[in-house]
Scaffold this motif. Structure first.
Motif, PDB file in Angstrom:
ATOM      1  N   ASN A 104       0.806  -1.223   0.434  1.00  0.00           N
ATOM      2  CA  ASN A 104      -0.096  -0.044  -0.073  1.00  0.00           C
ATOM      3  C   ASN A 104       0.980   1.158   0.019  1.00  0.00           C
ATOM      4  O   ASN A 104       0.037   2.702  -0.483  1.00  0.00           O
ATOM      5  CB  ASN A 104      -0.731   0.040   0.894  1.00  0.00           C
ATOM      6  N   GLN A 110      -4.877  -0.110  -8.568  1.00  0.00           N
ATOM      7  CA  GLN A 110      -6.385  -0.406  -7.232  1.00  0.00           C
ATOM      8  C   GLN A 110      -6.423  -2.220  -7.463  1.00  0.00           C
ATOM      9  O   GLN A 110      -6.593  -3.034  -6.529  1.00  0.00           O
ATOM     10  CB  GLN A 110      -7.549   0.082  -6.910  1.00  0.00           C
ATOM     11  N   ASP A 128     -14.946   2.540  -2.121  1.00  0.00           N
ATOM     12  CA  ASP A 128     -14.836   2.931  -3.729  1.00  0.00           C
ATOM     13  C   ASP A 128     -15.641   4.353  -3.222  1.00  0.00           C
ATOM     14  O   ASP A 128     -15.376   5.266  -3.353  1.00  0.00           O
ATOM     15  CB  ASP A 128     -14.729   2.137  -4.439  1.00  0.00           C
TER      16      ASP A 128
END
Length: 475
Positions: A37, A55, A228
């Protein structure tokens, strides 16, 4: 048979060695899942792509891990568990090299999918093999040992990842796995005993694996899209969660037709401890993992912390988890999971409620103390539920139980992220972007996590005490 004197001295040496070596084998996937990340921004630049595309390398890893879980149950039934586990760890190291030398974004995503699949096999086998090794007597303490990599990941992953990206390049986030595997693989080959197949007569339940994997992937992907969009009310989430729920119904009917001779027999949930632990673990993954998402954002938004500064600020929580780990394991084995869980839930509420009122001027000393208290209680929630899930089950059911527990935890973690993201975003919508209004969103997020944490008291009441055996809930 172990004598009373040996019992009093603690865990037998061969069990202790096996536990630590298995834990060592799981360190690479745990570190990798948190380090990557840190490199998202650099990956976007190097591959000349968008954040949405990158992603997919993270989401795809999680989805591939979910697919691997039901497959792992069959692998344990048919083959030597040691060879499967060691093979998965070595495969993870080899694939890490391929990820590091990826020549474009497509190859990067492909290799991350393969990496996620091998990580899914490792995490599913890790706990099941330990349960088989230890039996019930030392289960709490051994679970405390083998789950240590799960603590090191959140503590060390962001810090190591941040230093690697700054000092070298994102490729070394994956190359470092090779060194870990080179150390762990020889030790695993030498120290882990052979595990006979759990149920060699079992046939490959290909239909069950496909339906169960499809269910997990659809639900997790749908939940991810909710995170999201910061709302569950979007077309992608509704579509994919609808598909996931349809697959769940299909699996239930299929399991009924096959009389529970499937990769995850539904009658496992007839065992009171397994059913209660499963419900508790689902809620725990929401309540514990979701603040892990907004705490870093809080430090970066209101304290202007860098990634590394944020990781350092969260260390007190990790330290709290580490220092109480062995003690919690001993208490589970001594007084039972039920009482350890209830005491830990009370302590966890003490370490969670203050975050509902946290502000941009709250002292870092005070925040560190609360994070430490929260960390102290975390192991006392997850460990009792995990160890109690296997209590009273026939050894032939251990692979299937491992499959069920891993699916439930994966779904819980995904739900946690989506619920908190939705709660924070919904609260902030329509408000002026002042510090006070932004804080309201975070306060609601912490409030939701705390309320879900309190709900764990319900399944805790159904756990057996130390001497009670797991009994079917339904005849």
């Amino acid at each position: 048979m172990i004598s009373d004197n040996v019992k009093e001295r603690g865990i037998p040496k061969h069990i202790l060695i096996t536990a630590w070596v298995i834990a060592l084998g799981a360190i690479a996937p745990m570190l990798d899942s948190t380090m990557v990340n840190i490199a998202v921004s650099q990956l976007t630049k190097d591959f000349h792509t968008t954040l949405d595309t990158i992603q997919w390398a993270i989401t795809g890893y999680i989805l591939a891990l979910a697919i691997a879980v039901p497959v792992s149950g069959w692998l344990m039934n048919k083959f030597n568990g040691k060879k499967v586990f060691v093979g998965a760890v070595i495969a993870f190291g080899v694939i890490s090299v391929l990820v590091g030398v990826s020549w474009d974004i497509s190859s990067f995503i492909l290799f991350r999918l393969l990496q996620g699949f091998s990580a899914g096999v490792i995490t599913t086998l890790m706990f099941t093999l330990l349960v088989k090794t230890t039996g019930q007597q030392y289960l709490g303490r051994v679970m405390a040992i083998v789950s240590t990599p799960m603590i090191f990941g959140p503590i060390l992953g962001p810090i190591i990842g941040g230093f690697i990206v700054q000092a070298a390049s994102w490729q070394w986030i994956f190359f470092i796995n090779v060194f870990i595997v080179l150390i762990s693989a020889p030790l695993m080959i030498r120290k882990i005993p052979d595990f006979e197949p759990f149920n060699k007569e079992s046939k490959l339940d290909l239909v069950g694996i496909i339906v169960l994997s499809s269910m997990s992937v659809a639900l997790i992907y749908g939940i991810t899209k909710a995170a999201d969009h910061a709302t569950f009310n979007n077309h992608e989430t509704i579509l994919w969660m609808g598909i996931g729920l349809a697959m769940a119904i299909i699996y239930f009917v299929y399991n009924r037709i096959k009389s529970n001779q499937t990769v995850l027999p539904v009658n496992l949930f007839a065992h009171r401890n397994f059913a209660a632990s499963s419900a508790g673990l689902f809620l725990a993954n929401i309540a514990i993992m979701s603040p892990m998402l907004i705490l870093p954002l809080f430090f970066q938004t209101f304290r202007d912390f860098t990634m590394i500064q944020t990781a350092v600020a969260l260390i007190p929580q990790g330290v709290g988890m580490l220092v109480t780990r062995p003690f919690i394991g001993k208490m589970i084995d001594k007084v039972g999971a039920k009482y350890v869980l209830i005491a830990s839930l009370i302590l966890s509420l003490i370490g969670s409620i203050p975050f509902i009122f946290i502000s941009d001027t709250t002292s870092m000393i005070w925040i560190s103390v609360i994070l430490f208290i929260r960390g102290v209680s975390v192991g006392g929630i997850s460990l009792p539920l995990m160890s109690e899930a296997y209590t009273g089950l026939d050894s032939k059911l251990l692979p299937e139980a491992g499959v069920g527990i891993n699916i439930i935890e994966n779904l819980g973690s995904s739900f946690g992220s989506a619920i908190i993201a939705t709660a924070v975003a919904t609260t902030k919508q329509g408000l002026h972007p002042t510090i006070a209004n932004q804080l309201k969103g975070y306060h609601i997020g912490f409030l939701v996590a705390t309320m879900i944490l309190a709900l764990i008291f319900i399944p805790s009441l159904f756990l057996a005490n130390k001497k009670a055996k797991s009994t079917p809930m339904f005849e």
